[in-house]
Scaffold this motif. Sequence first.
Motif, mmCIF file in Angstrom:
data_model
loop_
_atom_site.group_PDB
_atom_site.id
_atom_site.type_symbol
_atom_site.label_atom_id
_atom_site.label_comp_id
_atom_site.label_asym_id
_atom_site.label_seq_id
_atom_site.Cartn_x
_atom_site.Cartn_y
_atom_site.Cartn_z
ATOM 1 N N ASP A 1 4.572 -2.923 -3.618
ATOM 2 C CA ASP A 1 4.479 -4.386 -3.565
ATOM 3 C C ASP A 1 3.480 -4.907 -2.534
ATOM 4 O O ASP A 1 2.999 -6.032 -2.652
ATOM 5 C CB ASP A 1 5.849 -4.990 -3.239
ATOM 6 N N LEU A 2 3.185 -4.121 -1.524
ATOM 7 C CA LEU A 2 2.423 -4.610 -0.375
ATOM 8 C C LEU A 2 1.014 -5.111 -0.704
ATOM 9 O O LEU A 2 0.619 -6.171 -0.189
ATOM 10 C CB LEU A 2 2.381 -3.529 0.710
ATOM 11 N N PRO A 3 0.219 -4.447 -1.540
ATOM 12 C CA PRO A 3 -1.114 -4.991 -1.825
ATOM 13 C C PRO A 3 -1.083 -6.393 -2.430
ATOM 14 O O PRO A 3 -1.879 -7.256 -2.053
ATOM 15 C CB PRO A 3 -1.715 -3.978 -2.809
ATOM 16 N N LYS A 4 -0.177 -6.646 -3.343
ATOM 17 C CA LYS A 4 -0.073 -7.970 -3.959
ATOM 18 C C LYS A 4 0.346 -9.013 -2.915
ATOM 19 O O LYS A 4 -0.182 -10.128 -2.894
ATOM 20 C CB LYS A 4 0.929 -7.940 -5.116
ATOM 21 N N ILE A 5 1.266 -8.644 -2.047
ATOM 22 C CA ILE A 5 1.682 -9.556 -0.972
ATOM 23 C C ILE A 5 0.500 -9.856 -0.066
ATOM 24 O O ILE A 5 0.248 -11.011 0.292
ATOM 25 C CB ILE A 5 2.863 -8.956 -0.177
ATOM 26 N N SER B 1 -2.171 12.539 9.336
ATOM 27 C CA SER B 1 -0.940 11.752 9.395
ATOM 28 C C SER B 1 0.113 12.324 8.448
ATOM 29 O O SER B 1 -0.194 12.688 7.313
ATOM 30 C CB SER B 1 -1.228 10.303 9.013
ATOM 31 N N MET B 2 1.345 12.366 8.913
ATOM 32 C CA MET B 2 2.447 12.806 8.061
ATOM 33 C C MET B 2 2.669 11.826 6.909
ATOM 34 O O MET B 2 3.238 12.180 5.893
ATOM 35 C CB MET B 2 3.740 12.946 8.881
ATOM 36 N N GLN B 3 2.194 10.584 7.073
ATOM 37 C CA GLN B 3 2.334 9.563 6.036
ATOM 38 C C GLN B 3 1.024 9.319 5.291
ATOM 39 O O GLN B 3 0.822 8.264 4.694
ATOM 40 C CB GLN B 3 2.843 8.247 6.646
ATOM 41 N N LYS B 4 0.138 10.294 5.284
ATOM 42 C CA LYS B 4 -1.148 10.159 4.600
ATOM 43 C C LYS B 4 -0.958 9.714 3.147
ATOM 44 O O LYS B 4 -1.684 8.861 2.650
ATOM 45 C CB LYS B 4 -1.902 11.486 4.665
ATOM 46 N N ALA B 5 0.037 10.264 2.480
ATOM 47 C CA ALA B 5 0.296 9.906 1.082
ATOM 48 C C ALA B 5 0.647 8.423 0.948
ATOM 49 O O ALA B 5 0.281 7.787 -0.054
ATOM 50 C CB ALA B 5 1.410 10.766 0.501
ATOM 51 N N ASP B 6 1.335 7.851 1.939
ATOM 52 C CA ASP B 6 1.662 6.423 1.903
ATOM 53 C C ASP B 6 0.398 5.576 1.966
ATOM 54 O O ASP B 6 0.251 4.603 1.213
ATOM 55 C CB ASP B 6 2.582 6.037 3.060
ATOM 56 N N PHE B 7 -0.519 5.923 2.874
ATOM 57 C CA PHE B 7 -1.780 5.191 2.986
ATOM 58 C C PHE B 7 -2.579 5.299 1.681
ATOM 59 O O PHE B 7 -3.144 4.317 1.204
ATOM 60 C CB PHE B 7 -2.617 5.725 4.153
ATOM 61 N N GLU B 8 -2.620 6.507 1.109
ATOM 62 C CA GLU B 8 -3.361 6.720 -0.130
ATOM 63 C C GLU B 8 -2.753 5.943 -1.291
ATOM 64 O O GLU B 8 -3.474 5.373 -2.119
ATOM 65 C CB GLU B 8 -3.439 8.208 -0.450
ATOM 66 N N LEU B 9 -1.429 5.914 -1.367
ATOM 67 C CA LEU B 9 -0.755 5.145 -2.419
ATOM 68 C C LEU B 9 -1.076 3.664 -2.288
ATOM 69 O O LEU B 9 -1.351 2.984 -3.283
ATOM 70 C CB LEU B 9 0.754 5.371 -2.378
ATOM 71 N N TYR B 10 -1.054 3.145 -1.068
ATOM 72 C CA TYR B 10 -1.367 1.732 -0.852
ATOM 73 C C TYR B 10 -2.773 1.417 -1.364
ATOM 74 O O TYR B 10 -2.978 0.448 -2.105
ATOM 75 C CB TYR B 10 -1.252 1.361 0.631
ATOM 76 N N GLN B 11 -3.760 2.235 -0.977
ATOM 77 C CA GLN B 11 -5.131 1.967 -1.404
ATOM 78 C C GLN B 11 -5.273 2.090 -2.916
ATOM 79 O O GLN B 11 -5.896 1.245 -3.565
ATOM 80 C CB GLN B 11 -6.118 2.904 -0.709
ATOM 81 N N MET B 12 -4.665 3.113 -3.510
ATOM 82 C CA MET B 12 -4.735 3.286 -4.964
ATOM 83 C C MET B 12 -4.097 2.090 -5.676
ATOM 84 O O MET B 12 -4.639 1.568 -6.652
ATOM 85 C CB MET B 12 -4.041 4.582 -5.382
ATOM 86 N N ARG B 13 -2.968 1.656 -5.182
ATOM 87 C CA ARG B 13 -2.275 0.511 -5.779
ATOM 88 C C ARG B 13 -3.139 -0.751 -5.669
ATOM 89 O O ARG B 13 -3.243 -1.528 -6.617
ATOM 90 C CB ARG B 13 -0.919 0.316 -5.092
ATOM 91 N N ALA B 14 -3.752 -0.954 -4.511
ATOM 92 C CA ALA B 14 -4.622 -2.112 -4.319
ATOM 93 C C ALA B 14 -5.792 -2.073 -5.301
ATOM 94 O O ALA B 14 -6.090 -3.069 -5.966
ATOM 95 C CB ALA B 14 -5.127 -2.158 -2.882
ATOM 96 N N TRP B 15 -6.434 -0.928 -5.395
ATOM 97 C CA TRP B 15 -7.575 -0.815 -6.316
ATOM 98 C C TRP B 15 -7.142 -1.038 -7.751
ATOM 99 O O TRP B 15 -7.861 -1.659 -8.529
ATOM 100 C CB TRP B 15 -8.252 0.539 -6.148
#
Length: 124
Positions: free
Chosen positions: A64-68, A88-102
């Motif tokens: 939901d974060l990119p739309k917000i 980062s242990m949360q690298k996948a979270d950052f990648e998911l955010y960018q993919m979702r935004a794109w």
Amino acid sequence: MAFTLEHLVQERIIFAYTFGEMSQKELIKLAEEAFAMGAEFGVHRYLVDHLDMTPDLDTLDIFDLPKIHQQLGLGGDVKVAAVYSEHSMQKADFELYQMRAWNQGIHNLRHFYDMRQAMAWLIA
């Protein structure tokens, strides 16, 4: 509050430094305050240092974060460069955010591992 904001006058950039754990609510607060500061100074470029921050998000929060963020001001001529650790242990979270935004058509956002590369992209 797990962030600080600074107006880099010469570069015409809003610089955000994040640290500790940050929830979706805190990341939304960061975006609200950063975009408000940008509007105050007439700045459309944002550099976000997430090197010392750990996202405390579940998959739906990230989804939901990119739309917000778009509703808060991420769009038009706004550019956001975010830097996080390649290890980062949360690298996948950052990648998911960018993919979702794109996937939502938000192409003025990029993630980087290096602050200099992020800055170069912002000012290009």
